[in-house]
Design a protein around this motif. Structure first.
Motif, mmCIF file in Angstrom:
data_model
loop_
_atom_site.group_PDB
_atom_site.id
_atom_site.type_symbol
_atom_site.label_atom_id
_atom_site.label_comp_id
_atom_site.label_asym_id
_atom_site.label_seq_id
_atom_site.Cartn_x
_atom_site.Cartn_y
_atom_site.Cartn_z
ATOM 1 N N ARG A 102 6.261 -2.433 -21.096
ATOM 2 C CA ARG A 102 5.337 -2.240 -19.984
ATOM 3 C C ARG A 102 5.350 -3.466 -19.095
ATOM 4 O O ARG A 102 5.400 -4.597 -19.562
ATOM 5 C CB ARG A 102 3.922 -2.029 -20.512
ATOM 6 C CG ARG A 102 3.589 -0.623 -20.958
ATOM 7 C CD ARG A 102 3.357 0.303 -19.780
ATOM 8 N NE ARG A 102 2.425 -0.270 -18.820
ATOM 9 C CZ ARG A 102 1.101 -0.181 -18.928
ATOM 10 N NH1 ARG A 102 0.565 0.449 -19.951
ATOM 11 N NH2 ARG A 102 0.323 -0.703 -18.003
ATOM 12 N N VAL A 103 5.275 -3.270 -17.773
ATOM 13 C CA VAL A 103 5.125 -4.367 -16.821
ATOM 14 C C VAL A 103 4.007 -4.007 -15.858
ATOM 15 O O VAL A 103 3.771 -2.834 -15.562
ATOM 16 C CB VAL A 103 6.425 -4.643 -16.036
ATOM 17 C CG1 VAL A 103 7.532 -5.106 -16.961
ATOM 18 C CG2 VAL A 103 6.851 -3.429 -15.235
ATOM 19 N N ASP A 104 3.317 -5.039 -15.386
ATOM 20 C CA ASP A 104 2.244 -4.812 -14.420
ATOM 21 C C ASP A 104 2.796 -4.529 -13.025
ATOM 22 O O ASP A 104 2.269 -3.691 -12.305
ATOM 23 C CB ASP A 104 1.314 -6.025 -14.355
ATOM 24 C CG ASP A 104 0.522 -6.201 -15.644
ATOM 25 O OD1 ASP A 104 0.190 -5.173 -16.257
ATOM 26 O OD2 ASP A 104 0.247 -7.348 -16.018
ATOM 27 N N GLY A 105 3.837 -5.268 -12.643
ATOM 28 C CA GLY A 105 4.327 -5.122 -11.289
ATOM 29 C C GLY A 105 5.835 -5.258 -11.200
ATOM 30 O O GLY A 105 6.472 -5.915 -12.022
ATOM 31 N N PHE A 106 6.403 -4.613 -10.182
ATOM 32 C CA PHE A 106 7.832 -4.719 -9.913
ATOM 33 C C PHE A 106 8.011 -4.955 -8.420
ATOM 34 O O PHE A 106 7.486 -4.206 -7.586
ATOM 35 C CB PHE A 106 8.566 -3.445 -10.332
ATOM 36 C CG PHE A 106 10.052 -3.501 -10.084
ATOM 37 C CD1 PHE A 106 10.896 -4.058 -11.025
ATOM 38 C CD2 PHE A 106 10.596 -3.014 -8.903
ATOM 39 C CE1 PHE A 106 12.268 -4.119 -10.792
ATOM 40 C CE2 PHE A 106 11.966 -3.069 -8.660
ATOM 41 C CZ PHE A 106 12.804 -3.627 -9.617
ATOM 42 N N SER A 107 8.768 -6.020 -8.069
ATOM 43 C CA SER A 107 9.003 -6.370 -6.674
ATOM 44 C C SER A 107 10.506 -6.523 -6.451
ATOM 45 O O SER A 107 11.175 -7.241 -7.196
ATOM 46 C CB SER A 107 8.275 -7.670 -6.314
ATOM 47 O OG SER A 107 8.579 -8.082 -4.997
ATOM 48 N N LEU A 108 11.018 -5.851 -5.425
ATOM 49 C CA LEU A 108 12.434 -5.917 -5.096
ATOM 50 C C LEU A 108 12.593 -6.174 -3.602
ATOM 51 O O LEU A 108 12.097 -5.399 -2.779
ATOM 52 C CB LEU A 108 13.143 -4.608 -5.472
ATOM 53 C CG LEU A 108 14.606 -4.475 -5.050
ATOM 54 C CD1 LEU A 108 15.469 -5.529 -5.739
ATOM 55 C CD2 LEU A 108 15.128 -3.068 -5.348
ATOM 56 N N ALA A 109 13.244 -7.279 -3.251
ATOM 57 C CA ALA A 109 13.516 -7.620 -1.853
ATOM 58 C C ALA A 109 15.018 -7.820 -1.690
ATOM 59 O O ALA A 109 15.638 -8.564 -2.451
ATOM 60 C CB ALA A 109 12.756 -8.885 -1.449
ATOM 61 N N PHE A 110 15.612 -7.157 -0.707
ATOM 62 C CA PHE A 110 17.058 -7.272 -0.490
ATOM 63 C C PHE A 110 17.345 -7.068 0.992
ATOM 64 O O PHE A 110 16.444 -6.765 1.790
ATOM 65 C CB PHE A 110 17.816 -6.258 -1.346
ATOM 66 C CG PHE A 110 17.450 -4.821 -1.089
ATOM 67 C CD1 PHE A 110 18.237 -4.017 -0.265
ATOM 68 C CD2 PHE A 110 16.320 -4.259 -1.680
ATOM 69 C CE1 PHE A 110 17.894 -2.699 -0.033
ATOM 70 C CE2 PHE A 110 15.976 -2.944 -1.450
ATOM 71 C CZ PHE A 110 16.759 -2.158 -0.621
ATOM 72 N N HIS A 111 18.589 -7.241 1.357
ATOM 73 C CA HIS A 111 19.007 -7.098 2.748
ATOM 74 C C HIS A 111 19.803 -5.806 2.918
ATOM 75 O O HIS A 111 20.398 -5.295 1.968
ATOM 76 C CB HIS A 111 19.839 -8.299 3.190
ATOM 77 C CG HIS A 111 19.037 -9.566 3.303
ATOM 78 N ND1 HIS A 111 18.611 -10.072 4.500
ATOM 79 C CD2 HIS A 111 18.576 -10.405 2.347
ATOM 80 C CE1 HIS A 111 17.918 -11.182 4.287
ATOM 81 N NE2 HIS A 111 17.886 -11.408 2.990
ATOM 82 N N GLY A 112 19.773 -5.293 4.152
ATOM 83 C CA GLY A 112 20.460 -4.049 4.434
ATOM 84 C C GLY A 112 21.930 -4.105 4.058
ATOM 85 O O GLY A 112 22.631 -5.063 4.385
#
Length: 499
Positions: A102-112
């Motif tokens: 289990r995880v509280d949060g998931f964040s993904l940032a990437f470029h086009g």
């Protein structure tokens, strides 16, 4: 608990009284952590109120980390980026022979161009499997560009997310630079916060998404340029407390839904020509309205008579276009203003000609604000004196005789000492018997080196002396020509903060 075991408490003499025994708190940490792992994050945190043994225990309910954050650097091939993303996700999430975590949060940032549709789907499915409560997806540049994108057209290569995303405990969703579709008859009973920035979605998709979230309390839409008509009148949002629409350039029709708990409505964009505040008269406390104005004419809107009737309003921000509407209508109509509880007023002035000053005076006359404590006026940045250019065209308006007895702080930004600006300063000093601080902040100057310099020192000393010698109703009134601290910023100054 006493039925499973009792302790005795001596209450005087030999008499003993049974007392309940807290056997759950006496459980080993490993068992109590197992209990916490079955609860949503918010409920797990609340168990700290049970006893001292539960406090902060929620922070250890899963092995570190309890959140996964992946940010792909710009450059490099898509295949390499995918490999890095997959390796980091599996390493951080602990997906191996021990099973998922289990995880509280998931964040993904990437470029086009760095991820394919299959890669994005894999990440979204992973958050659902891990029952994440927070999901943040952000695309920068390329096919996911945000603020500078063209109109409302979907760009080639733009990745798509289908709502609902699948996590059974999802509470907060934030997306930027993606295409969003929504299925009919979906239900996401846990989602409370939705932030969409530069997201390609249709009016119908937005309605379906909102309809699927009965617990939605915060909706924030920014630079979603496909949206034209935002209308939740047939959807129902009983728990909505905050609704923000910023620079959705094609949105000219918007209906604030019948939301009994709506406290904050903030809008910045094209002029709204529909019945925008009919469903929030009794609950609204914070209102922000800023529009560039219609290109021609003055279209029909309920704005003039809706704003003065918001009896619970405490913070109000109006641009000069909205101020003109409200002032001109209330000056002609016979109606009673209910802005008696207003504590903060922020005026965004696009011009400061005689007509603009008259609108300010007219508003204060027809909409008395006896509890007003803080007044902010953002003046235009143009260097020409609008009074000199227009004084023959518009008659001057007499200032109100009172109504600012509780005003203790006033701030005028982009102050240049023009004639109508000085008129307003003199009025505030004469009529505000409780005024403690008046800030007059000169405009900023852009230099070729990219630096910004406050022009307070460029105000002529003669002008400063003239202001300092103006008549004051409050003996404690102080006048400052430098930028104040953060505590003297208007409440709505965060409207344009990007998420």
């Amino acid at each position: 608990m006493a039925g499973h075991g009792e302790k005795r408490r001596r209450t005087g003499g030999a008499h003993e009284e049974p007392v309940e025994e807290d056997r759950i708190s006496d459980l080993p940490d490993v068992l109590r952590l197992q209990i916490l792992s079955l609860l949503p994050l918010k409920s797990a945190i609340r168990t700290g109120a049970l006893s001292s043994r539960w406090r902060r225990l929620w922070a250890y309910r899963w092995p570190e980390p309890s959140s996964v954050s992946i940010r792909l650097p710009p450059g490099g091939g898509a295949a390499g980026a995918v490999a890095v993303a997959a390796a980091r996700a599996e390493a951080l999430a602990g997906i191996d022979r021990r099973g998922r975590r289990r995880v509280d949060g998931f964040s993904l940032a990437f470029h086009g161009g760095q991820l394919t549709q299959a890669d994005l789907n894999r990440c979204v499915h992973y958050t659902a499997a891990c029952e994440a409560e927070d999901l943040h997806l952000r695309v920068d540049g390329g096919a996911g560009a945000g603020r500078g994108s063209r109109g409302g057209t979907r760009r080639p290569g733009m990745l798509t997310v289908q709502f609902p995303v699948g996590s059974p405990l999802l509470a907060r969703l934030s997306m930027r630079g993606l295409n969003l579709t929504a299925v009919n008859n979906a239900m996401v009973a846990t989602l409370e916060v939705i932030h969409l920035h530069s997201v390609f979605l249709t009016d119908a998709a937005l309605r379906r998404m909102v309809a699927a979230c009965p617990r939605l309390r915060e909706l924030d839409l920014r630079y979603c340029r496909r949206l034209r008509r935002v209308d939740f009148s047939n959807v129902g949002v009983p728990n909505l407390r905050s609704f923000t629409v910023v620079d959705c350039s094609r949105t000219t029709e918007l209906r604030v839904p019948v939301a009994p708990r709506l406290r904050s409505f903030r809008f910045s964009g094209a002029f709204l020509s529909s019945n925008i505040l009919s469903g929030a008269k009794g609950s609204l406390e914070h209102l922000y309205l800023c529009s560039g104005g219609p290109e021609t004419g003055l279209p029909t809107t309920n704005l003039p008579y809706a704003v003065p009737r918001l009896s619970n309003l405490t913070v109000l921000t109006l641009c000069s276009i909205a101020l003109q509407y409200v002032s001109s209508f209330t000056a002609k109509a016979v109606m009673e203003s209910n802005l008696h509880g207003l504590r903060e007023l922020h005026l965004l002035m696009f011009g400061m000609a005689n007509s603009n000053l008259a609108d300010i005076y007219s508003f204060l006359k027809t909409c008395p604000c006896p509890q007003l404590e803080r007044l902010f006026v953002q003046l235009p940045t143009n260097t020409g004196d609008a009074f000199t250019e227009n004084f023959l065209k518009v008659a001057e308006e007499d200032p109100p005789k009172g109504g600012l007895e509780n005003l203790c702080l006033a701030k005028m930004t982009n102050f240049k000492g023009h004639r109508n600006e000085m008129q307003l300063v003199g009025f505030l000093l004469r009529k505000s018997s409780s005024l403690n601080k008046l800030f007059l902040i000169a405009p900023k100057e852009d230099h070729s080196q990219g630096l910004h310099k406050i022009q307070s020192d460029m105000l002529p000393d003669l002008l400063k002396k003239e202001i300092l010698h103006l008549e004051r109703a409050s003996a404690n009134a102080q006048i400052f020509f430098s930028e104040p601290d953060a505590q003297t910023q208007p409440l709505h100054s965060e409207v344009f903060v990007r998420f």
